[in-house]
Design a protein around this motif. Sequence first.
Motif, mmCIF file in Angstrom:
data_model
loop_
_atom_site.group_PDB
_atom_site.id
_atom_site.type_symbol
_atom_site.label_atom_id
_atom_site.label_comp_id
_atom_site.label_asym_id
_atom_site.label_seq_id
_atom_site.Cartn_x
_atom_site.Cartn_y
_atom_site.Cartn_z
ATOM 1 N N UNK A 40 43.278 43.769 30.594
ATOM 2 C CA UNK A 40 41.947 43.245 30.285
ATOM 3 C C UNK A 40 41.545 43.624 28.863
ATOM 4 N N UNK A 41 41.827 44.856 28.498
ATOM 5 C CA UNK A 41 41.484 45.326 27.158
ATOM 6 C C UNK A 41 42.228 44.531 26.094
ATOM 7 N N UNK A 42 43.477 44.188 26.365
ATOM 8 C CA UNK A 42 44.252 43.379 25.424
ATOM 9 C C UNK A 42 43.554 42.057 25.140
ATOM 10 N N UNK A 43 43.046 41.410 26.198
ATOM 11 C CA UNK A 43 42.367 40.128 26.037
ATOM 12 C C UNK A 43 41.063 40.274 25.262
ATOM 13 N N UNK A 44 40.286 41.307 25.560
ATOM 14 C CA UNK A 44 39.010 41.530 24.868
ATOM 15 C C UNK A 44 39.247 41.826 23.394
ATOM 16 N N UNK A 45 40.232 42.649 23.105
ATOM 17 C CA UNK A 45 40.524 43.004 21.719
ATOM 18 C C UNK A 45 40.882 41.779 20.890
ATOM 19 N N UNK A 46 41.666 40.894 21.472
ATOM 20 C CA UNK A 46 42.078 39.702 20.727
ATOM 21 C C UNK A 46 40.945 38.698 20.606
ATOM 22 N N UNK A 47 40.249 38.449 21.706
ATOM 23 C CA UNK A 47 39.213 37.416 21.730
ATOM 24 C C UNK A 47 37.974 37.819 20.928
ATOM 25 N N UNK A 49 64.627 45.382 30.519
ATOM 26 C CA UNK A 49 63.511 45.766 31.397
ATOM 27 C C UNK A 49 63.947 46.836 32.397
ATOM 28 N N UNK A 50 65.081 46.601 33.060
ATOM 29 C CA UNK A 50 65.552 47.557 34.071
ATOM 30 C C UNK A 50 65.767 48.943 33.459
ATOM 31 N N UNK A 51 66.435 48.988 32.319
ATOM 32 C CA UNK A 51 66.674 50.269 31.659
ATOM 33 C C UNK A 51 65.346 50.927 31.282
ATOM 34 N N UNK A 52 64.422 50.122 30.757
ATOM 35 C CA UNK A 52 63.135 50.666 30.355
ATOM 36 C C UNK A 52 62.359 51.250 31.518
ATOM 37 N N UNK A 53 62.370 50.560 32.660
ATOM 38 C CA UNK A 53 61.668 51.053 33.847
ATOM 39 C C UNK A 53 62.209 52.418 34.256
ATOM 40 N N UNK A 54 63.517 52.550 34.289
ATOM 41 C CA UNK A 54 64.139 53.792 34.751
ATOM 42 C C UNK A 54 64.021 54.910 33.722
ATOM 43 N N UNK A 55 63.997 54.542 32.447
ATOM 44 C CA UNK A 55 63.905 55.576 31.408
ATOM 45 C C UNK A 55 62.465 55.929 31.071
ATOM 46 N N UNK A 56 61.512 55.115 31.581
ATOM 47 C CA UNK A 56 60.113 55.506 31.469
ATOM 48 C C UNK A 56 59.199 54.621 30.664
ATOM 49 N N UNK A 57 59.737 53.586 29.977
ATOM 50 C CA UNK A 57 58.870 52.799 29.099
ATOM 51 C C UNK A 57 59.525 51.473 28.746
ATOM 52 N N UNK A 58 58.730 50.404 28.741
ATOM 53 C CA UNK A 58 59.195 49.123 28.199
ATOM 54 C C UNK A 58 57.982 48.285 27.813
ATOM 55 N N UNK A 59 58.214 47.332 26.909
ATOM 56 C CA UNK A 59 57.115 46.458 26.485
ATOM 57 C C UNK A 59 56.957 45.344 27.510
ATOM 58 N N UNK A 60 55.759 45.270 28.097
ATOM 59 C CA UNK A 60 55.507 44.285 29.140
ATOM 60 C C UNK A 60 54.993 42.962 28.576
ATOM 61 N N UNK A 61 54.069 43.020 27.630
ATOM 62 C CA UNK A 61 53.487 41.790 27.090
ATOM 63 C C UNK A 61 53.239 41.921 25.590
ATOM 64 N N UNK A 62 53.715 40.929 24.852
ATOM 65 C CA UNK A 62 53.537 40.897 23.402
ATOM 66 C C UNK A 62 52.221 40.181 23.081
ATOM 67 N N UNK A 63 51.544 40.644 22.052
ATOM 68 C CA UNK A 63 50.294 40.013 21.633
ATOM 69 C C UNK A 63 50.536 38.566 21.223
#
Length: 239
Positions: free
Chosen positions: A94-101, A57-71
């Motif tokens: 919010x969009x993640x929840x709508x897409x799945x539900x 996570x730390x490396x991803x934040x500093x380098x510009x990108x990381x996966x925050x939440x998996x489906x």
Amino acid sequence: LPVPNLLAYDPAFAYEIAIIIQDGIKRMYVDGESIFYYLTVTNEPLPMPEMPSQPGIREGILRGLYRYRVAEKKDAKLRAQLLGSGTIMFEVLKAQQILEKDYGVAADVWSVTSYKELYRDANDCARWNMLHPTQKAKVPYVTEALTGASGPGPFIAASDYMKVLPESIAQWVPGKLVSLGTDGFGRSENRASLRDFFEVDAKHIVLATLHALGVEAKVLEKAIRDLGIDPEKRNPAIS
């Protein structure tokens, strides 16, 4: 993007801000690097989550990108990758929840803390590869991260910036990239109205994802009605 020694970040969460500031203090005041930082931090009152426990996570934040939440939906036939930055991250969630539900789409959510850092790294890799044709090619961080951890499906990037910013890394994204942004004239309005106007809120993220997935036209038409989107609304980029 043009200033070489400027590090620009758009953090979504408090722990991202803390890590970026900590790194900045070390690099500027301990290591003495000739750099400076620009952090976009808004005053919207939003609940701040704890930092995820997965490694990198730390490396991803500093380098510009990381996966925050998996489906959560593991057996979904349709999959997508949602990229969010800053406060728009909460619309992405919010969009993640709508897409799945409502549509059976499993979408992972990625926090893009810095498109500039992603572009800088990818552009550097491209230059090095051109100058070293007989050596093993370097892989940009954004390509490696999204290829190694993402499932199939398009990449939908939503931000408070113009669409051209996410599009700056499109050639290194391992799949179709759809950018949602705030192209158009500045306006004075509440946040919900502005996000609806510029089409970067949850419902427009959902629609963009369904369209990128190539679902049937009748499904898209129904989604437009169900989500409350006005298909005859003027293009915000020119209105």
